[in-house]
Design a protein around this motif. Structure first.
Motif, PDB file in Angstrom:
ATOM      1  N   LYS A  71       0.831  -1.211   0.000  1.00 54.99           N
ATOM      2  CA  LYS A  71       0.000   0.000   0.000  1.00 54.99           C
ATOM      3  C   LYS A  71       0.870   1.268   0.000  1.00 54.99           C
ATOM      4  CE  LYS A  71      -3.010  -0.700   3.444  1.00 54.99           C
ATOM      5  NZ  LYS A  71      -2.559  -2.061   3.770  1.00 54.99           N
ATOM      6  N   HIS A  73     -15.396  -0.279   6.937  1.00 51.62           N
ATOM      7  CA  HIS A  73     -14.256  -1.206   6.962  1.00 51.62           C
ATOM      8  C   HIS A  73     -14.560  -2.491   7.748  1.00 51.62           C
ATOM      9  CE1 HIS A  73     -10.144  -2.369   6.382  1.00 51.62           C
ATOM     10  NE2 HIS A  73      -9.899  -2.411   7.675  1.00 51.62           N
ATOM     11  N   ARG A 120     -11.057  10.326   6.992  1.00 48.99           N
ATOM     12  CA  ARG A 120     -12.371   9.728   6.734  1.00 48.99           C
ATOM     13  C   ARG A 120     -13.355  10.027   7.855  1.00 48.99           C
ATOM     14  NH1 ARG A 120     -10.277   4.355   4.165  1.00 48.99           N
ATOM     15  NH2 ARG A 120      -9.141   5.334   2.468  1.00 48.99           N
TER      16      ARG A 120
HETATM   17  P1  ADP Z   1      -2.524  -5.680   8.005  1.00 47.96           P
HETATM   18  O1  ADP Z   1      -1.450  -5.137   8.897  1.00 47.96           O
HETATM   19  O2  ADP Z   1      -3.476  -6.572   8.722  1.00 47.96           O
HETATM   20  O3  ADP Z   1      -2.017  -6.261   6.706  1.00 47.96           O
HETATM   21  P2  ADP Z   1      -3.568  -3.465   6.488  1.00 47.96           P
HETATM   22  O4  ADP Z   1      -2.240  -3.185   5.921  1.00 47.96           O
HETATM   23  O5  ADP Z   1      -4.666  -3.841   5.524  1.00 47.96           O
HETATM   24  O6  ADP Z   1      -3.509  -4.525   7.637  1.00 47.96           O
HETATM   25  O7  ADP Z   1      -4.054  -2.222   7.332  1.00 47.96           O
HETATM   26  C1  ADP Z   1      -3.416  -1.772   8.520  1.00 47.96           C
HETATM   27  C2  ADP Z   1      -4.469  -1.422   9.563  1.00 47.96           C
HETATM   28  O8  ADP Z   1      -5.296  -0.369   9.068  1.00 47.96           O
HETATM   29  C3  ADP Z   1      -5.411  -2.582   9.916  1.00 47.96           C
HETATM   30  O9  ADP Z   1      -5.784  -2.527  11.268  1.00 47.96           O
HETATM   31  C4  ADP Z   1      -6.591  -2.329   9.013  1.00 47.96           C
HETATM   32  O10 ADP Z   1      -7.790  -2.921   9.459  1.00 47.96           O
HETATM   33  C5  ADP Z   1      -6.635  -0.816   9.003  1.00 47.96           C
HETATM   34  N1  ADP Z   1      -7.240  -0.364   7.746  1.00 47.96           N
HETATM   35  C6  ADP Z   1      -6.861  -0.663   6.486  1.00 47.96           C
HETATM   36  N2  ADP Z   1      -7.689  -0.098   5.580  1.00 47.96           N
HETATM   37  C7  ADP Z   1      -8.619   0.569   6.308  1.00 47.96           C
HETATM   38  C8  ADP Z   1      -9.761   1.358   5.987  1.00 47.96           C
HETATM   39  N3  ADP Z   1     -10.137   1.567   4.718  1.00 47.96           N
HETATM   40  N4  ADP Z   1     -10.472   1.893   7.004  1.00 47.96           N
HETATM   41  C9  ADP Z   1     -10.114   1.688   8.280  1.00 47.96           C
HETATM   42  N5  ADP Z   1      -9.065   0.955   8.657  1.00 47.96           N
HETATM   43  C10 ADP Z   1      -8.315   0.397   7.694  1.00 47.96           C
END
Ligand code: ADP
Ligand code: NI
Length: 216
Positions: free
Chosen positions: A64, A174, A146
């Motif tokens: 990301k 989410h 957001r």
């Molecule tokens: P992970 O570390 O589990 O791979 P991510 O990289 O997808 O997680 O995201 C990091 C954190 O941010 C997680 O707690 C995830 O749930 C949160 N997160 C990701 N995208 C969103 C979103 N669109 N809205 C709210 N929280 C998010």
């Protein structure tokens, strides 16, 4: 370099580059994932070194945020830290493979992982749910400007990976696109048991959230 020394070198590096990170991949997320993974591994019986290295390195180059090739970046880091010779190439390749496929990218990656990869995936998913998961979701939503919720907007349960990355939906959404789906995606019995409790807590949180939203 023995295995305890590799872990120290990698841990020190990851701590120094992730302390103070505010996108949800901060050092304390890494600490929680590593300790949950070690706990799950007590009954799962994976190689503890692979479990810890996978946990420590799993978010250093998140797709990301990192534009380059993640496998190349991890290989370069392993060389830079001088830890490559301590383990076989097969082991390093296995760890990198698992890291490339264990995260959520708008959809669930179905690629089969090693036992150690499955354990870290469970630990990473567990840190996205429950009280900590709720806190992380709102922290992430705030960092992305957001709304916490918008009752005029329809909840969209599953988006595409691109929508997920660039999405501008409120944070309650989410829960429906990811957080409430994780309980049924656990790989290990221990992970499933912990997820059950954290899932219930999120359901209670949402019920109370909507009650308060309605002014009850
Ligand atoms: P992970 O570390 O589990 O791979 P991510 O990289 O997808 O997680 O995201 C990091 C954190 O941010 C997680 O707690 C995830 O749930 C949160 N997160 C990701 N995208 C969103 C979103 N669109 N809205 C709210 N929280 C998010
Ligand atoms: Ni993570």
């Amino acid at each position: 370099m023995d295995q305890a020394e590799i872990l120290t070198v990698v841990r020190d590096h990851v701590r120094s580059c992730s302390l103070g990170e505010s996108t949800g991949h901060d050092w304390w997320h890494v600490v929680r994932v590593a300790s949950l993974a070690a706990k799950i591994n007590q009954s799962a019986g994976g190689d503890p070194i692979k479990v810890e290295l996978t946990a420590l390195l799993h978010d250093v180059f998140d797709e990301k945020f990192y534009e380059g090739n993640v496998a190349d970046a991890l290989n370069a880091l392993i060389d830079q830290l001088g830890v490559r010779a301590a383990l076989s190439n097969e082991i390093w390749d296995g760890i990198i493979f698992d890291i490339l496929h264990l995260g959520f990218k708008g959809g669930f990656d179905q690629t089969p992982l090693s036992l150690e990869g499955q354990i870290v995936q469970d630990a990473d998913r567990l840190d996205a749910i429950g009280a900590i998961g709720i806190a992380r979701a709102f922290a992430y939503g705030g960092a992305k400007d957001r709304e916490i919720y918008n009752s005029d907007e329809e909840v969209v349960a599953v988006g595409t990976a691109a929508e997920y990355r660039s999405g501008s939906r409120h944070t309650i959404n989410h829960f429906y696109e990811k957080l409430l789906l994780l309980r049924d995606r656990m790989n290990t019995p221990e992970g499933r048991a912990i997820a059950e409790q954290r899932h219930k807590y999120m359901e209670e949180f949402l019920a109370e959230f909507y009650r308060e939203w309605e002014g009850e």
